[in-house]
Design a protein around this motif. Structure first.
Motif, PDB file in Angstrom:
ATOM      1  N   MET A   1       0.846  -1.179   0.000  1.00  0.00           N
ATOM      2  CA  MET A   1       0.000   0.000   0.000  1.00  0.00           C
ATOM      3  C   MET A   1       0.891   1.241   0.000  1.00  0.00           C
ATOM      4  SD  MET A   1      -3.092  -0.971   0.001  1.00  0.00           S
ATOM      5  CE  MET A   1      -4.536  -1.368   0.887  1.00  0.00           C
ATOM      6  N   THR A   2       0.394   2.260  -0.667  1.00  0.00           N
ATOM      7  CA  THR A   2       1.143   3.502  -0.806  1.00  0.00           C
ATOM      8  C   THR A   2       0.309   4.657  -0.271  1.00  0.00           C
ATOM      9  OG1 THR A   2       2.176   2.605  -2.799  1.00  0.00           O
ATOM     10  CG2 THR A   2       2.335   4.973  -2.476  1.00  0.00           C
ATOM     11  N   VAL A   3       0.976   5.596   0.372  1.00  0.00           N
ATOM     12  CA  VAL A   3       0.307   6.792   0.864  1.00  0.00           C
ATOM     13  C   VAL A   3       0.437   7.878  -0.205  1.00  0.00           C
ATOM     14  CG1 VAL A   3       0.273   8.567   2.659  1.00  0.00           C
ATOM     15  CG2 VAL A   3       0.769   6.185   3.266  1.00  0.00           C
ATOM     16  N   PHE A   4      -0.676   8.553  -0.469  1.00  0.00           N
ATOM     17  CA  PHE A   4      -0.708   9.649  -1.434  1.00  0.00           C
ATOM     18  C   PHE A   4      -1.329  10.883  -0.791  1.00  0.00           C
ATOM     19  CE2 PHE A   4      -0.739   5.938  -4.177  1.00  0.00           C
ATOM     20  CZ  PHE A   4       0.128   6.300  -5.200  1.00  0.00           C
ATOM     21  N   ALA A   5      -0.708  12.030  -1.060  1.00  0.00           N
ATOM     22  CA  ALA A   5      -1.306  13.318  -0.724  1.00  0.00           C
ATOM     23  C   ALA A   5      -2.034  13.795  -1.976  1.00  0.00           C
ATOM     24  CB  ALA A   5      -0.235  14.315  -0.326  1.00  0.00           C
ATOM     25  N   VAL A   6      -3.278  14.176  -1.802  1.00  0.00           N
ATOM     26  CA  VAL A   6      -4.099  14.651  -2.916  1.00  0.00           C
ATOM     27  C   VAL A   6      -4.538  16.069  -2.588  1.00  0.00           C
ATOM     28  CG1 VAL A   6      -6.231  14.319  -4.219  1.00  0.00           C
ATOM     29  CG2 VAL A   6      -4.902  12.328  -3.457  1.00  0.00           C
ATOM     30  N   GLU A   7      -4.262  16.954  -3.523  1.00  0.00           N
ATOM     31  CA  GLU A   7      -4.668  18.348  -3.342  1.00  0.00           C
ATOM     32  C   GLU A   7      -5.740  18.683  -4.358  1.00  0.00           C
ATOM     33  OE1 GLU A   7      -2.642  22.735  -2.858  1.00  0.00           O
ATOM     34  OE2 GLU A   7      -1.461  21.121  -3.738  1.00  0.00           O
ATOM     35  N   TYR A   8      -6.890  19.127  -3.854  1.00  0.00           N
ATOM     36  CA  TYR A   8      -7.975  19.598  -4.707  1.00  0.00           C
ATOM     37  C   TYR A   8      -7.879  21.119  -4.823  1.00  0.00           C
ATOM     38  CZ  TYR A   8     -11.004  15.367  -4.452  1.00  0.00           C
ATOM     39  OH  TYR A   8     -11.562  14.110  -4.561  1.00  0.00           O
ATOM     40  N   VAL A   9      -8.126  21.621  -6.013  1.00  0.00           N
ATOM     41  CA  VAL A   9      -8.350  23.044  -6.229  1.00  0.00           C
ATOM     42  C   VAL A   9      -9.778  23.163  -6.731  1.00  0.00           C
ATOM     43  CG1 VAL A   9      -7.676  25.092  -7.529  1.00  0.00           C
ATOM     44  CG2 VAL A   9      -5.923  23.453  -6.783  1.00  0.00           C
ATOM     45  N   TYR A  10     -10.584  23.915  -5.999  1.00  0.00           N
ATOM     46  CA  TYR A  10     -11.989  24.029  -6.369  1.00  0.00           C
ATOM     47  C   TYR A  10     -12.184  25.025  -7.505  1.00  0.00           C
ATOM     48  CZ  TYR A  10     -12.922  21.560  -2.012  1.00  0.00           C
ATOM     49  OH  TYR A  10     -12.956  20.631  -0.995  1.00  0.00           O
ATOM     50  N   ALA A  11     -13.152  24.746  -8.352  1.00  0.00           N
ATOM     51  CA  ALA A  11     -13.501  25.640  -9.447  1.00  0.00           C
ATOM     52  C   ALA A  11     -14.014  26.966  -8.886  1.00  0.00           C
ATOM     53  CB  ALA A  11     -14.564  24.990 -10.331  1.00  0.00           C
ATOM     54  N   PRO A  87       5.076   9.642   5.054  1.00  0.00           N
ATOM     55  CA  PRO A  87       5.090  10.268   6.375  1.00  0.00           C
ATOM     56  C   PRO A  87       6.190   9.638   7.226  1.00  0.00           C
ATOM     57  CG  PRO A  87       3.187   8.822   6.138  1.00  0.00           C
ATOM     58  CD  PRO A  87       3.887   8.835   4.822  1.00  0.00           C
ATOM     59  N   VAL A  88       7.031  10.456   7.821  1.00  0.00           N
ATOM     60  CA  VAL A  88       8.177   9.964   8.572  1.00  0.00           C
ATOM     61  C   VAL A  88       7.996  10.150  10.075  1.00  0.00           C
ATOM     62  CG1 VAL A  88      10.672  10.261   8.920  1.00  0.00           C
ATOM     63  CG2 VAL A  88       9.708  10.396   6.625  1.00  0.00           C
ATOM     64  N   ILE A  89       7.420  11.263  10.470  1.00  0.00           N
ATOM     65  CA  ILE A  89       7.254  11.585  11.884  1.00  0.00           C
ATOM     66  C   ILE A  89       5.790  11.955  12.135  1.00  0.00           C
ATOM     67  CG2 ILE A  89       7.912  13.197  13.718  1.00  0.00           C
ATOM     68  CD1 ILE A  89      10.613  13.496  12.264  1.00  0.00           C
ATOM     69  N   GLY A  90       5.272  11.538  13.255  1.00  0.00           N
ATOM     70  CA  GLY A  90       3.919  11.929  13.626  1.00  0.00           C
ATOM     71  C   GLY A  90       2.925  10.796  13.515  1.00  0.00           C
ATOM     72  N   LEU A  91       1.669  11.137  13.667  1.00  0.00           N
ATOM     73  CA  LEU A  91       0.599  10.153  13.727  1.00  0.00           C
ATOM     74  C   LEU A  91       0.477   9.288  12.477  1.00  0.00           C
ATOM     75  CD1 LEU A  91      -2.192  12.362  15.365  1.00  0.00           C
ATOM     76  CD2 LEU A  91      -0.738  10.639  16.463  1.00  0.00           C
ATOM     77  N   LEU A  92       0.805   9.828  11.315  1.00  0.00           N
ATOM     78  CA  LEU A  92       0.641   9.066  10.075  1.00  0.00           C
ATOM     79  C   LEU A  92       1.880   8.264   9.700  1.00  0.00           C
ATOM     80  CD1 LEU A  92      -1.326  11.674   7.945  1.00  0.00           C
ATOM     81  CD2 LEU A  92      -2.204   9.765   9.283  1.00  0.00           C
ATOM     82  N   ALA A  93       2.968   8.398  10.438  1.00  0.00           N
ATOM     83  CA  ALA A  93       4.226   7.718  10.116  1.00  0.00           C
ATOM     84  C   ALA A  93       4.058   6.201  10.085  1.00  0.00           C
ATOM     85  CB  ALA A  93       5.325   8.110  11.086  1.00  0.00           C
ATOM     86  N   ALA A  94       3.183   5.665  10.894  1.00  0.00           N
ATOM     87  CA  ALA A  94       2.977   4.206  10.929  1.00  0.00           C
ATOM     88  C   ALA A  94       2.401   3.675   9.622  1.00  0.00           C
ATOM     89  CB  ALA A  94       2.049   3.847  12.091  1.00  0.00           C
ATOM     90  N   HIS A  95       1.887   4.556   8.772  1.00  0.00           N
ATOM     91  CA  HIS A  95       1.286   4.128   7.514  1.00  0.00           C
ATOM     92  C   HIS A  95       2.285   4.064   6.361  1.00  0.00           C
ATOM     93  CE1 HIS A  95      -2.786   4.106   9.020  1.00  0.00           C
ATOM     94  NE2 HIS A  95      -2.472   5.188   9.693  1.00  0.00           N
ATOM     95  N   ALA A  96       3.524   4.506   6.604  1.00  0.00           N
ATOM     96  CA  ALA A  96       4.542   4.458   5.545  1.00  0.00           C
ATOM     97  C   ALA A  96       4.911   2.996   5.255  1.00  0.00           C
ATOM     98  CB  ALA A  96       5.768   5.253   5.950  1.00  0.00           C
ATOM     99  N   SER A  97       5.174   2.719   3.997  1.00  0.00           N
ATOM    100  CA  SER A  97       5.544   1.348   3.607  1.00  0.00           C
ATOM    101  C   SER A  97       6.943   1.022   4.051  1.00  0.00           C
ATOM    102  CB  SER A  97       5.469   1.207   2.097  1.00  0.00           C
ATOM    103  OG  SER A  97       4.228   1.593   1.620  1.00  0.00           O
TER     104      SER A  97
END
Length: 97
Positions: A1-11, A87-97
């Motif tokens: 599994m891979t972590v992705f950051a997704v950025e939306y720009v609204y119309a 993610p390397v540090i913090g709450l989401l770091a555990a999700h890194a592959s």
């Protein structure tokens, strides 16, 4: 599994349409969170877009998911940037592959 950051720009001028579709958008996101595919999400303070953090198999799967977003179906998203993220540090770091 891979972590992705997704950025939306609204119309531009899509605020009213987003307001109409927000309940369905948030229900869709909640379902993905329950499945473990969405780690977190939220709008930017200026209302111009949002940041979403996903954990999915690959970018193809992610792009297929994003097409199902009620905001995307309603045409309120002017741009999407997806970036593989570690993610390397913090709450989401555990999700890194």
């Amino acid at each position: 599994m891979t972590v992705f950051a997704v950025e939306y720009v609204y119309a531009a001028d899509s605020s009213a349409v987003r307001d109409d579709h927000r309940p369905a958008h948030r229900a869709w996101l909640a379902g993905l969170a329950d499945e473990g595919q969405l780690l977190t999400s939220g709008p930017y303070g200026d209302g111009a877009g949002a940041l979403l953090i996903f954990k999915v198999q690959d970018e193809t799967h992610l792009n297929d998911l994003l097409k199902q977003d009620p905001f995307a179906v309603a045409g309120t998203i002017a741009g999407i940037r997806t970036t593989e993220w570690t993610p390397v540090i913090g709450l989401l770091a555990a999700h890194a592959s």
